[in-house]
Design a protein around this motif. Structure first.
Motif, PDB file in Angstrom:
ATOM      1  N   TYR A  15     -38.191  -6.051 -21.022  1.00  0.00           N
ATOM      2  CA  TYR A  15     -37.635  -6.247 -19.549  1.00  0.00           C
ATOM      3  C   TYR A  15     -37.415  -4.315 -19.974  1.00  0.00           C
ATOM      4  O   TYR A  15     -37.281  -3.767 -20.597  1.00  0.00           O
ATOM      5  CB  TYR A  15     -35.743  -6.100 -19.772  1.00  0.00           C
ATOM      6  N   TYR A  16     -38.103  -3.807 -18.407  1.00  0.00           N
ATOM      7  CA  TYR A  16     -38.864  -2.931 -18.726  1.00  0.00           C
ATOM      8  C   TYR A  16     -38.223  -2.048 -17.615  1.00  0.00           C
ATOM      9  O   TYR A  16     -38.295  -2.840 -16.417  1.00  0.00           O
ATOM     10  CB  TYR A  16     -39.996  -3.266 -18.034  1.00  0.00           C
ATOM     11  N   CYS A  17     -37.485  -1.018 -17.078  1.00  0.00           N
ATOM     12  CA  CYS A  17     -36.907   0.019 -16.676  1.00  0.00           C
ATOM     13  C   CYS A  17     -37.710   0.360 -15.809  1.00  0.00           C
ATOM     14  O   CYS A  17     -38.879   0.928 -16.396  1.00  0.00           O
ATOM     15  CB  CYS A  17     -36.012   0.898 -17.085  1.00  0.00           C
ATOM     16  N   VAL A  18     -38.323   1.119 -14.378  1.00  0.00           N
ATOM     17  CA  VAL A  18     -39.210   1.516 -13.236  1.00  0.00           C
ATOM     18  C   VAL A  18     -38.091   2.107 -12.484  1.00  0.00           C
ATOM     19  O   VAL A  18     -37.487   2.158 -12.309  1.00  0.00           O
ATOM     20  CB  VAL A  18     -39.398   0.559 -13.283  1.00  0.00           C
ATOM     21  N   ALA A  19     -39.130   2.932 -11.849  1.00  0.00           N
ATOM     22  CA  ALA A  19     -38.673   3.654 -10.940  1.00  0.00           C
ATOM     23  C   ALA A  19     -39.954   4.620 -10.164  1.00  0.00           C
ATOM     24  O   ALA A  19     -40.678   4.939 -10.809  1.00  0.00           O
ATOM     25  CB  ALA A  19     -37.794   4.905 -11.518  1.00  0.00           C
ATOM     26  N   ASP A  20     -39.130   4.683  -8.498  1.00  0.00           N
ATOM     27  CA  ASP A  20     -40.594   5.331  -8.021  1.00  0.00           C
ATOM     28  C   ASP A  20     -39.645   5.155  -7.021  1.00  0.00           C
ATOM     29  O   ASP A  20     -38.897   5.820  -6.622  1.00  0.00           O
ATOM     30  CB  ASP A  20     -41.467   3.899  -7.727  1.00  0.00           C
ATOM     31  N   ALA A  21     -40.793   5.784  -5.111  1.00  0.00           N
ATOM     32  CA  ALA A  21     -40.294   6.248  -4.209  1.00  0.00           C
ATOM     33  C   ALA A  21     -39.313   5.144  -3.179  1.00  0.00           C
ATOM     34  O   ALA A  21     -38.814   5.078  -2.403  1.00  0.00           O
ATOM     35  CB  ALA A  21     -41.176   6.662  -3.555  1.00  0.00           C
ATOM     36  N   PHE A  22     -39.455   3.508  -3.419  1.00  0.00           N
ATOM     37  CA  PHE A  22     -39.641   2.568  -3.052  1.00  0.00           C
ATOM     38  C   PHE A  22     -39.216   1.575  -4.134  1.00  0.00           C
ATOM     39  O   PHE A  22     -40.216   1.256  -4.326  1.00  0.00           O
ATOM     40  CB  PHE A  22     -40.246   2.066  -1.896  1.00  0.00           C
ATOM     41  N   CYS A  23     -38.362   0.308  -3.800  1.00  0.00           N
ATOM     42  CA  CYS A  23     -38.414  -0.842  -4.422  1.00  0.00           C
ATOM     43  C   CYS A  23     -39.584  -1.688  -3.663  1.00  0.00           C
ATOM     44  O   CYS A  23     -40.078  -1.378  -2.761  1.00  0.00           O
ATOM     45  CB  CYS A  23     -37.012  -1.694  -3.878  1.00  0.00           C
ATOM     46  N   SER A  24     -40.731  -2.698  -4.948  1.00  0.00           N
ATOM     47  CA  SER A  24     -41.166  -2.712  -4.858  1.00  0.00           C
ATOM     48  C   SER A  24     -41.387  -4.249  -5.465  1.00  0.00           C
ATOM     49  O   SER A  24     -41.253  -3.905  -6.928  1.00  0.00           O
ATOM     50  CB  SER A  24     -42.654  -1.796  -4.449  1.00  0.00           C
ATOM     51  N   TRP A  25     -41.837  -5.521  -5.032  1.00  0.00           N
ATOM     52  CA  TRP A  25     -42.206  -6.242  -6.527  1.00  0.00           C
ATOM     53  C   TRP A  25     -43.593  -6.504  -6.934  1.00  0.00           C
ATOM     54  O   TRP A  25     -43.793  -6.849  -7.763  1.00  0.00           O
ATOM     55  CB  TRP A  25     -42.132  -7.723  -5.275  1.00  0.00           C
TER      56      TRP A  25
END
Length: 122
Positions: free
Chosen positions: A94-104
């Motif tokens: 399981y990887y944590c991710v981050a950016d400007a918007f939620c996306s699949w």
């Protein structure tokens, strides 16, 4: 530079629970979404859940709805993934991710953690 550090993975029996944590640092105003992806052996990486840090809106992959819950602790810059009723098919890194918007779409995420292993086995 954004840094994401996951913790909380481990070995659990089917039907059990685990809580993953993602501690974030270096956030700027460009980062408004934190989520989780996973990759099982021999399979493509897939999005699991995401939360907007602006208004708390949450998103879930259909197969985890009702079992997983994502939440945030803004004071400590930490996002949690509470996983209940775990199934064999939830086994993955399981990887944590981050950016400007939620996306699949994984390509949308610029920042990734190192991953934490979740193994569901009897």
């Amino acid at each position: 530079q954004v840094q994401l550090v996951e913790s909380g993975g481990g070995l659990v029996q089917p039907g059990g629970s685990l809580t993953l944590s993602c501690a974030a640092s270096g956030f700027t105003s460009d980062y408004y979404a934190v989520g989780w992806f996973r990759q099982a052996p021999g399979k493509e990486r897939e999005g699991v859940s995401c939360i907007s840090t602006v208004d708390g809106t949450t998103y879930y992959k259909d197969s985890v709805k009702g079992r997983f819950s994502i939440s945030r602790d803004s004071a400590n810059n930490t996002v949690y993934l509470q996983m209940n009723s775990l199934k064999l098919e939830d086994t993955a890194v399981y990887y944590c991710v981050a950016d400007a918007f939620c996306s699949w779409q994984e390509d949308e995420y610029e920042s990734w953690g190192q991953g934490t292993q979740v193994t569901v086995s009897s």
